[in-house]
Design an enzyme around this catalytic site. Structure first.
Site, PDB file in Angstrom:
ATOM      1  N   SER A  40       0.830  -1.386  -0.002  1.00 32.40           N
ATOM      2  CA  SER A  40      -0.032   0.164   0.156  1.00 32.40           C
ATOM      3  C   SER A  40       0.746   1.264  -0.158  1.00 32.40           C
ATOM      4  O   SER A  40       0.388   2.470  -0.416  1.00 32.40           O
ATOM      5  CB  SER A  40      -0.954   0.085   1.180  1.00 32.40           C
ATOM      6  OG  SER A  40      -0.315   0.195   2.332  1.00 32.40           O
ATOM      7  N   LYS A  83       0.382   4.283   6.841  1.00 34.14           N
ATOM      8  CA  LYS A  83      -0.222   5.349   5.579  1.00 34.14           C
ATOM      9  C   LYS A  83       0.300   6.910   5.788  1.00 34.14           C
ATOM     10  O   LYS A  83       0.924   7.152   6.732  1.00 34.14           O
ATOM     11  CB  LYS A  83      -1.776   5.450   6.029  1.00 34.14           C
ATOM     12  CG  LYS A  83      -2.352   3.938   5.984  1.00 34.14           C
ATOM     13  CD  LYS A  83      -2.541   3.360   4.788  1.00 34.14           C
ATOM     14  CE  LYS A  83      -3.167   1.840   4.606  1.00 34.14           C
ATOM     15  NZ  LYS A  83      -2.775   1.088   3.650  1.00 34.14           N
TER      16      LYS A  83
END
Length: 165
Positions: A40, A83
């Protein structure tokens, strides 16, 4: 003889507890070393990169847009996620995927952040689970340790998705 063994054992146990408390406080409040896995955050962070996470930033409320953070997953609290902070409370953020024709926007609620992975096509992030409470943030990634050829601070977001004030 038995008194001496019990005394040594209790002394050792006392030192072990003290060092355990110091280690716990260090990893909880100052920082920790984390190993990231998953696609990700590529190309910024690759699978099995080893990073240093500064946990003090979370306590001092010094998390900013563009920072890469480690947080507890809102869906699975026993898993940590890595993230990038795209929006802070009150910011207007785009909630659409990169290939969506119609762009949708929302505002980040008070006490929350908007998180997205740098690999937008292969990231489960705030676009799926919504804004993340600030309390789930563990810390801010400040340094890459491994691999050695990438040692140093992280690069900026290659997608340029951080919205300006």
């Amino acid at each position: 003889m038995i008194r001496k063994v019990i005394g040594k054992t209790l002394g050792f146990l006392g030192y072990a507890i003290q060092y355990g408390c110091v280690a716990h406080c260090t990893f909880e409040y100052l920082g920790e070393i984390v190993i990231c896995s998953g696609p990700s955050m590529e190309p910024t962070i690759k699978n099995y990169d080893i990073l240093v996470c500064d946990n003090l930033s979370r306590h001092l409320y010094s998390i900013h847009k563009g920072d890469v953070i480690i947080a507890k997953s809102p869906n699975k609290p026993n898993i940590n996620i890595c993230k990038r902070v795209i929006g802070l409370e009150g910011d207007k953020v785009c909630t659409s995927g990169p290939s969506d024709f119609i762009k949708r926007h929302t505002y980040v609620p008070k006490g929350h952040v908007w998180l997205e992975g740098d690999n937008l096509d292969n990231s489960t992030d705030s676009r799926s689970y919504g804004p993340v409470p600030y309390a789930l943030i563990r810390g801010r990634v400040c340094l890459r340790l491994w691999p050695p050829n990438s040692f140093g601070p992280l690069q900026d977001n290659p997608n340029g998705r951080v919205m300006k004030d």
